[in-house]
Design a protein around this motif. Structure first.
Motif, PDB file in Angstrom:
ATOM      1  N   LYS A 284       0.849  -1.189   0.000  1.00 37.14           N
ATOM      2  CA  LYS A 284       0.000   0.000   0.000  1.00 37.14           C
ATOM      3  C   LYS A 284       0.883   1.237   0.000  1.00 37.14           C
ATOM      4  O   LYS A 284       2.069   1.165   0.310  1.00 37.14           O
ATOM      5  N   PRO A 285       0.306   2.387  -0.317  1.00 37.48           N
ATOM      6  CA  PRO A 285       1.121   3.611  -0.300  1.00 37.48           C
ATOM      7  C   PRO A 285       1.544   3.949   1.121  1.00 37.48           C
ATOM      8  O   PRO A 285       0.797   3.741   2.069  1.00 37.48           O
ATOM      9  N   ARG A 286       2.734   4.445   1.248  1.00 35.46           N
ATOM     10  CA  ARG A 286       3.259   4.876   2.543  1.00 35.46           C
ATOM     11  C   ARG A 286       3.672   6.336   2.403  1.00 35.46           C
ATOM     12  O   ARG A 286       4.846   6.677   2.457  1.00 35.46           O
ATOM     13  N   THR A 287       2.664   7.156   2.177  1.00 40.36           N
ATOM     14  CA  THR A 287       2.910   8.573   1.935  1.00 40.36           C
ATOM     15  C   THR A 287       3.624   9.200   3.120  1.00 40.36           C
ATOM     16  O   THR A 287       3.402   8.827   4.269  1.00 40.36           O
ATOM     17  N   ARG A 288       4.508  10.121   2.802  1.00 41.72           N
ATOM     18  CA  ARG A 288       5.313  10.853   3.781  1.00 41.72           C
ATOM     19  C   ARG A 288       6.287   9.957   4.534  1.00 41.72           C
ATOM     20  O   ARG A 288       6.905  10.387   5.488  1.00 41.72           O
ATOM     21  N   ILE A 289       6.413   8.688   4.116  1.00 40.36           N
ATOM     22  CA  ILE A 289       7.360   7.783   4.744  1.00 40.36           C
ATOM     23  C   ILE A 289       8.325   7.238   3.702  1.00 40.36           C
ATOM     24  O   ILE A 289       9.527   7.311   3.862  1.00 40.36           O
ATOM     25  N   LEU A 290       7.777   6.670   2.632  1.00 37.18           N
ATOM     26  CA  LEU A 290       8.599   6.028   1.622  1.00 37.18           C
ATOM     27  C   LEU A 290       7.902   6.099   0.280  1.00 37.18           C
ATOM     28  O   LEU A 290       6.715   5.828   0.181  1.00 37.18           O
ATOM     29  N   HIS A 291       8.614   6.494  -0.734  1.00 37.51           N
ATOM     30  CA  HIS A 291       8.075   6.482  -2.090  1.00 37.51           C
ATOM     31  C   HIS A 291       9.210   6.225  -3.055  1.00 37.51           C
ATOM     32  O   HIS A 291      10.325   6.722  -2.859  1.00 37.51           O
ATOM     33  N   SER A 292       8.933   5.447  -4.078  1.00 37.18           N
ATOM     34  CA  SER A 292       9.986   5.075  -5.026  1.00 37.18           C
ATOM     35  C   SER A 292      10.614   6.283  -5.708  1.00 37.18           C
ATOM     36  O   SER A 292      11.776   6.240  -6.101  1.00 37.18           O
ATOM     37  N   THR A 293       9.873   7.385  -5.818  1.00 38.99           N
ATOM     38  CA  THR A 293      10.438   8.563  -6.469  1.00 38.99           C
ATOM     39  C   THR A 293      11.511   9.232  -5.617  1.00 38.99           C
ATOM     40  O   THR A 293      12.186  10.133  -6.090  1.00 38.99           O
ATOM     41  N   GLN A 294      11.690   8.777  -4.363  1.00 39.23           N
ATOM     42  CA  GLN A 294      12.807   9.276  -3.559  1.00 39.23           C
ATOM     43  C   GLN A 294      14.130   8.770  -4.126  1.00 39.23           C
ATOM     44  O   GLN A 294      15.178   9.314  -3.830  1.00 39.23           O
ATOM     45  N   PHE A 295      14.068   7.722  -4.926  1.00 43.85           N
ATOM     46  CA  PHE A 295      15.272   7.114  -5.476  1.00 43.85           C
ATOM     47  C   PHE A 295      15.457   7.413  -6.954  1.00 43.85           C
ATOM     48  O   PHE A 295      16.573   7.542  -7.418  1.00 43.85           O
ATOM     49  N   GLU A 296      14.383   7.493  -7.701  1.00 39.67           N
ATOM     50  CA  GLU A 296      14.489   7.715  -9.144  1.00 39.67           C
ATOM     51  C   GLU A 296      13.155   8.195  -9.701  1.00 39.67           C
ATOM     52  O   GLU A 296      12.115   7.956  -9.105  1.00 39.67           O
ATOM     53  N   PRO A 297      13.171   8.862 -10.853  1.00 39.41           N
ATOM     54  CA  PRO A 297      11.916   9.289 -11.482  1.00 39.41           C
ATOM     55  C   PRO A 297      11.065   8.075 -11.849  1.00 39.41           C
ATOM     56  O   PRO A 297      11.593   6.970 -12.015  1.00 39.41           O
ATOM     57  N   SER A 298       9.778   8.264 -11.982  1.00 40.65           N
ATOM     58  CA  SER A 298       8.868   7.143 -12.213  1.00 40.65           C
ATOM     59  C   SER A 298       8.115   7.253 -13.539  1.00 40.65           C
ATOM     60  O   SER A 298       7.700   8.335 -13.925  1.00 40.65           O
ATOM     61  N   PRO A 299       7.893   6.111 -14.192  1.00 45.83           N
ATOM     62  CA  PRO A 299       7.034   6.098 -15.374  1.00 45.83           C
ATOM     63  C   PRO A 299       5.557   5.953 -15.002  1.00 45.83           C
ATOM     64  O   PRO A 299       4.689   6.047 -15.860  1.00 45.83           O
ATOM     65  N   CYS A 300       5.264   5.720 -13.721  1.00 40.16           N
ATOM     66  CA  CYS A 300       3.882   5.530 -13.286  1.00 40.16           C
ATOM     67  C   CYS A 300       3.131   6.864 -13.282  1.00 40.16           C
ATOM     68  O   CYS A 300       3.729   7.925 -13.153  1.00 40.16           O
ATOM     69  N   SER A 301       1.827   6.785 -13.366  1.00 38.63           N
ATOM     70  CA  SER A 301       0.996   7.982 -13.419  1.00 38.63           C
ATOM     71  C   SER A 301       0.927   8.680 -12.062  1.00 38.63           C
ATOM     72  O   SER A 301       0.598   8.061 -11.054  1.00 38.63           O
TER      73      SER A 301
END
Length: 113
Positions: free
Chosen positions: A64-81
């Protein structure tokens, strides 16, 4: 650091004395991070160093999303919407990013940007 450990304040203090430090980001194309980043999420890069039990449950982390804790965009840009908070694309990318970055310091293959 860990969430609530003062990483926001520490990055602010370092920037005030002339360092170019990003908070919770590592893509120098999109953020000012010439001198590095302060990020508790990036701590996963140091896990798996044989210092104890570092069992990784990627399914649990990325379920599930872990907003304000962890997001993949912290590491690299995303192709997801960016129009949706979480879907199968974000879940798949989360797993890929976590697996790629988990323990990369020990393996010596962390990406720098």
């Amino acid at each position: 650091g860990i969430q609530g450990s003062g990483t926001t304040q520490k990055s602010k203090e370092l920037n005030e004395i002339g360092a170019e430090i990003c908070h919770e980001g590592s893509d120098a194309k999109d953020t000012f991070s010439r001198d590095g980043t302060i990020s508790w999420a990036h701590g996963i890069q140091g896990l798996g160093l044989g210092l104890g039990s570092d069992e990784l449950n990627v399914d649990l982390i990325c379920r599930k999303p872990r907003t304000r804790i962890l997001h993949s965009t912290q590491f690299e840009p995303s192709p997801c919407s960016y129009r949706v908070m979480w879907d199968k694309c974000w879940e798949r990318e989360c797993k890929q990013v976590i697996i790629k970055n988990y323990g990369c310091l020990a393996r010596g293959d962390c990406e720098t940007k």
